[in-house]
Design an enzyme around this catalytic site. Structure first.
Site, PDB file in Angstrom:
ATOM      1  N   THR A  13       0.822  -1.208   0.000  1.00  0.00           N
ATOM      2  CA  THR A  13       0.000   0.000   0.000  1.00  0.00           C
ATOM      3  C   THR A  13       0.858   1.261   0.000  1.00  0.00           C
ATOM      4  O   THR A  13       0.769   2.102  -0.891  1.00  0.00           O
ATOM      5  CB  THR A  13      -0.920   0.006   1.245  1.00  0.00           C
ATOM      6  OG1 THR A  13      -1.677  -1.212   1.229  1.00  0.00           O
ATOM      7  CG2 THR A  13      -1.866   1.183   1.225  1.00  0.00           C
ATOM      8  N   VAL A  14       1.714   1.388   1.029  1.00  0.00           N
ATOM      9  CA  VAL A  14       2.505   2.618   1.154  1.00  0.00           C
ATOM     10  C   VAL A  14       3.585   2.677   0.076  1.00  0.00           C
ATOM     11  O   VAL A  14       3.859   3.743  -0.494  1.00  0.00           O
ATOM     12  CB  VAL A  14       3.122   2.721   2.562  1.00  0.00           C
ATOM     13  CG1 VAL A  14       3.985   3.972   2.663  1.00  0.00           C
ATOM     14  CG2 VAL A  14       2.023   2.753   3.609  1.00  0.00           C
ATOM     15  N   LYS A 105       7.187   1.763  12.371  1.00  0.00           N
ATOM     16  CA  LYS A 105       7.117   2.188  13.779  1.00  0.00           C
ATOM     17  C   LYS A 105       7.553   1.086  14.729  1.00  0.00           C
ATOM     18  O   LYS A 105       8.198   1.324  15.734  1.00  0.00           O
ATOM     19  CB  LYS A 105       5.710   2.661  14.131  1.00  0.00           C
ATOM     20  CG  LYS A 105       4.621   1.646  13.802  1.00  0.00           C
ATOM     21  CD  LYS A 105       3.382   2.289  13.224  1.00  0.00           C
ATOM     22  CE  LYS A 105       3.298   1.941  11.756  1.00  0.00           C
ATOM     23  NZ  LYS A 105       2.156   2.481  11.040  1.00  0.00           N
ATOM     24  N   GLU A 129       9.544  10.038   9.380  1.00  0.00           N
ATOM     25  CA  GLU A 129       8.315  10.823   9.549  1.00  0.00           C
ATOM     26  C   GLU A 129       7.071   9.964   9.375  1.00  0.00           C
ATOM     27  O   GLU A 129       6.069  10.138  10.070  1.00  0.00           O
ATOM     28  CB  GLU A 129       8.315  11.979   8.544  1.00  0.00           C
ATOM     29  CG  GLU A 129       7.150  12.925   8.641  1.00  0.00           C
ATOM     30  CD  GLU A 129       7.095  13.661   9.967  1.00  0.00           C
ATOM     31  OE1 GLU A 129       6.278  13.236  10.807  1.00  0.00           O
ATOM     32  OE2 GLU A 129       7.845  14.634  10.181  1.00  0.00           O
ATOM     33  N   GLY A 187     -12.427  -2.158   5.388  1.00  0.00           N
ATOM     34  CA  GLY A 187     -10.978  -2.182   5.203  1.00  0.00           C
ATOM     35  C   GLY A 187     -10.235  -1.302   6.202  1.00  0.00           C
ATOM     36  O   GLY A 187      -9.039  -1.066   6.065  1.00  0.00           O
ATOM     37  N   LYS A 205       4.038   4.170  18.294  1.00  0.00           N
ATOM     38  CA  LYS A 205       4.130   5.570  17.847  1.00  0.00           C
ATOM     39  C   LYS A 205       4.399   6.498  19.026  1.00  0.00           C
ATOM     40  O   LYS A 205       5.194   7.437  18.933  1.00  0.00           O
ATOM     41  CB  LYS A 205       2.842   5.966  17.127  1.00  0.00           C
ATOM     42  CG  LYS A 205       2.630   5.200  15.820  1.00  0.00           C
ATOM     43  CD  LYS A 205       1.203   5.401  15.312  1.00  0.00           C
ATOM     44  CE  LYS A 205       0.942   4.607  14.044  1.00  0.00           C
ATOM     45  NZ  LYS A 205      -0.508   4.546  13.730  1.00  0.00           N
ATOM     46  N   GLY A 302      -3.084   5.270   5.155  1.00  0.00           N
ATOM     47  CA  GLY A 302      -3.480   5.335   3.756  1.00  0.00           C
ATOM     48  C   GLY A 302      -2.274   5.484   2.861  1.00  0.00           C
ATOM     49  O   GLY A 302      -1.223   5.987   3.272  1.00  0.00           O
TER      50      GLY A 302
END
Lengths: 436, 436
Positions: A13-14, A105, A129, A187, A205, A302
């Site tokens: 996805t990323v 993370k 980031e 989802g 995080k 996302g």
């Protein structure tokens, strides 16, 4: 100037979002960075899927070690996740003198101390980031934008899945289980949602943000985690009646006794902006001695929002590529030799106020017993509602307390649960005014 | 490493705050920056006042040119304000090879192109986080944190005085004049409030953000300014009935025809987080193609919040002091040779939806006339309320329109005002959904 060559590891996805952003905004990005930044090669186990995403013209390999070992790769982007193979790859990249950008993370919260020490030794940058709060540039804000401040505390809605579930529970008056199914269908939640809803993801995080905010090493092992799977819809409604919203908050605070590091469902006053951050959005509220409070809000996950952070890191690294390490922003905001090993406060020592819901027999003396037990533990009451008796002759008593150390609250709760006239466990949620 | 010597010019509110933060957080700051940052000298016209603020041990002068000309000053901090003497000092500092940190929005919005060109030529940095939105690190977010994005638009509540007045007008149902007096008594508004309430201050800040967001030169002369002094309390109440809050918004958007650059009172849907930013707080909502929307919220003024931004800039400059200019973040986010001279769209070409309030005779045919005039100008109606007739037999008609180009709205409004049955001017406010 020579283009910067990106080696991308993981085209999920990323990774797919990162390839898209690098391509779509190539011109805008090079206008900013002053040089071309190009996807030089990518690694993915499923080559066919990766080919669909990155298009033609980008060499693909199924062995990510070919990326970290390629002499022409300048920046390795690790988007594989987890802390096994990803850790090996990142350390190998560092050893090979490559800069690393990662959204991982878990890797950093668990092994960041080792990774940053190695990066420091080798004179390379590890940028992350995207590891916290998706596209929101919160790492940059904490590390650079608020560098004048003594950070006192920060509180974040940093797990979109949990925030979506809590928002729906409130809006629809539904229970956790039903909303979870809806979130899975949309989802927004994994088939096994444990990692998100039990606070592990938020804990990772939070651990990273605490390190940067206070200049302490990563300390995930001492992070208190309590998720939302036990929450009942009616507690969210009672909280609302009392003027509060329930959020899964990651909260870290510097106190004289140590650093609080805790993730748990939390009542927040509804007039706080952060209490109104709903759905899958993330937000981080930071309190610094100079700025006061600042809130950073945006999408926490996302493909494209996370890619926004990954690519911003790439631009940062590209700008500083040839600078000597001492002029870069330190990985953990503070110079490596200036980290302080502050103790993490055990949960029993944390001071908080509480929401308590008690199932009690509707008979004389119950309220007197409960209030006596609270008083004996130095707990004073801010608000109390007795809810109309249910058909079985029991009553629900909802109490908001003033601030008290958690071990006293635990003692009082145990004593209340031991009363004959009280049924089952006391429901206990923590409250934070966030106005300090 | 050698300490960084700060030369402070202007020891007023923000200058005093800067001295305080540098002193109070000296240890925290040097743990981050890797070297001591010290207030080396300060200039102020009133030496006695400055002495009270900076304490003993800091050399004070009443002639700021002694600061910009001092060979041992590394970074000049300009907190004098205005664009006369401040401009001379900043240019002189640059010519002397000194880096500059400034909070001076007017100076940059009016003369930024000249100042940044000079700085580029001399190889020095001019940092200006404090010029926009006080302590909120929005310049850094736009310039670095969101560098992966094609920024599409941004909208900001960037004048605390106006936002305080609007918040009070809504809460108390009061009119502008009464709340202004209250704001003046509280120190939130100047004796002459023009600069704040007529949108000049917001226009300066918006001009700076637009330059950074889109890679265009400063273009304050073409910024449309409309303030809040003409706003009536009842329009804020009608807007609220319709589900909107009224905010003085600075809005800039990239369109195919040019860049919108405008400051005016704006109706925003009340479920937008930014609509709930109240009092003297500031907020900037940014829309980028990768991140979607991100909101940055915090105090937009005040001694310590603004000092937070000034000192963060000092730390940034200190970190990059010895780097070559090509590896620094460009002043306007994009490389100097990559700025684009996009046209600023005249207000008549801007597309918006509108809130219209019309004072009409309460007689047959009025509504038909008004709706016909709107239709003739291709304006369709989203909502319409006719408010009960006043004692004089007139009625108030409140209309929300769909989106239309402003010159058509102007034509329709002029025609409506020309109707015999309509009294006085039509009140017109612009609406923005901010959901794009």
């Amino acid at each position: 100037m020579k283009p910067i060559n990106i080696g991308l590891m993981g085209v999920g996805t990323v990774g797919g979002g990162t390839a898209t952003v690098l391509k779509r905004n190539a011109e805008e990005i090079s206008r900013r960075a002053g040089r071309e930044i190009r996807l030089f090669m990518a690694a993915n186990r499923d080559l066919a899927r990766a080919r669909e995403v990155v298009g033609d013209g980008v060499p693909l390999v199924d062995d990510a070690f070919q990326v970290v070992n390629h002499p022409e790769v300048d920046i390795v982007v690790e988007l594989i996740g987890g802390d096994t193979i990803a850790k090996e790859l990142v350390l190998k990249a560092i050893d090979n003198g490559k800069h690393v950008v990662t959204a991982n993370k878990k890797l950093l919260a668990m092994h960041g101390n080792e990774i940053f020490a190695r990066a420091q030794e080798k004179g390379v940058m590890v940028a992350f980031e995207a590891a916290v709060a998706g596209g929101i540039p919160i790492i940059k804000a904490l590390r650079e934008g608020l560098s004048a401040n003594r950070i006192e505390w920060l509180a974040g809605i940093i797990n979109g899945t949990s925030n979506f579930i809590l928002s729906e529970m409130r809006e629809k008056g539904a229970d956790f289980g039903d909303v979870l199914k809806e979130a899975q269908a949309l989802g927004y939640a994994e088939a096994d949602p444990t990692f998100d809803v039990e606070g592990h993801d938020a804990g990772h995080k939070l651990t990273i943000m605490a390190a940067i905010a206070f200049g302490i090493p990563m300390n995930f092992d001492n992070c208190y985690l309590e998720g939302i799977s036990q929450l009942e819809g009616k507690d969210i409604q009672y909280a609302e009646e009392l003027g509060y919203r329930v959020k899964l908050l990651g909260l870290t605070r510097r106190t004289a006794a140590g650093v609080e590091l805790r993730v748990h469902p939390t009542l927040i006053p509804e007039d706080q902006l952060i209490a109104n951050v709903n759905g899958v959005m993330n937000a981080v509220l930071v309190r610094g001695d100079a700025i006061g409070q600042a809130l950073f809000n945006g999408p926490g996950a996302g493909a494209l929002p996370t890619a926004s952070a990954v690519v911003a890191d790439i631009v940062d690294v590209a700008r500083l590529l040839t600078s000597d390490p001492e002029h870069r922003v330190p990985h953990l905001a503070f110079q490596p030799d200036q980290l302080q090993n502050l103790p993490i406060l055990p949960m029993g020592e944390v001071v908080s106020s509480y929401y308590l819901r008690i199932q009690a027999a509707d008979r004389a003396g119950v309220m007197a017993d409960i209030t006596r037990l609270l008083a004996e533990n130095n707990i004073s009451i801010e608000a109390l509602i007795q809810k109309g008796s249910a058909t079985d002759g029991s009553a629900e008593i909802v109490i908001l307390t003033h601030r008290v150390v958690e071990k006293s609250a635990n003692k009082a709760i145990a004593a209340i649960e031991a009363l004959d006239s009280v049924a089952g466990k006391v429901v206990r949620l923590r409250m934070e005014e966030l106005n300090g």
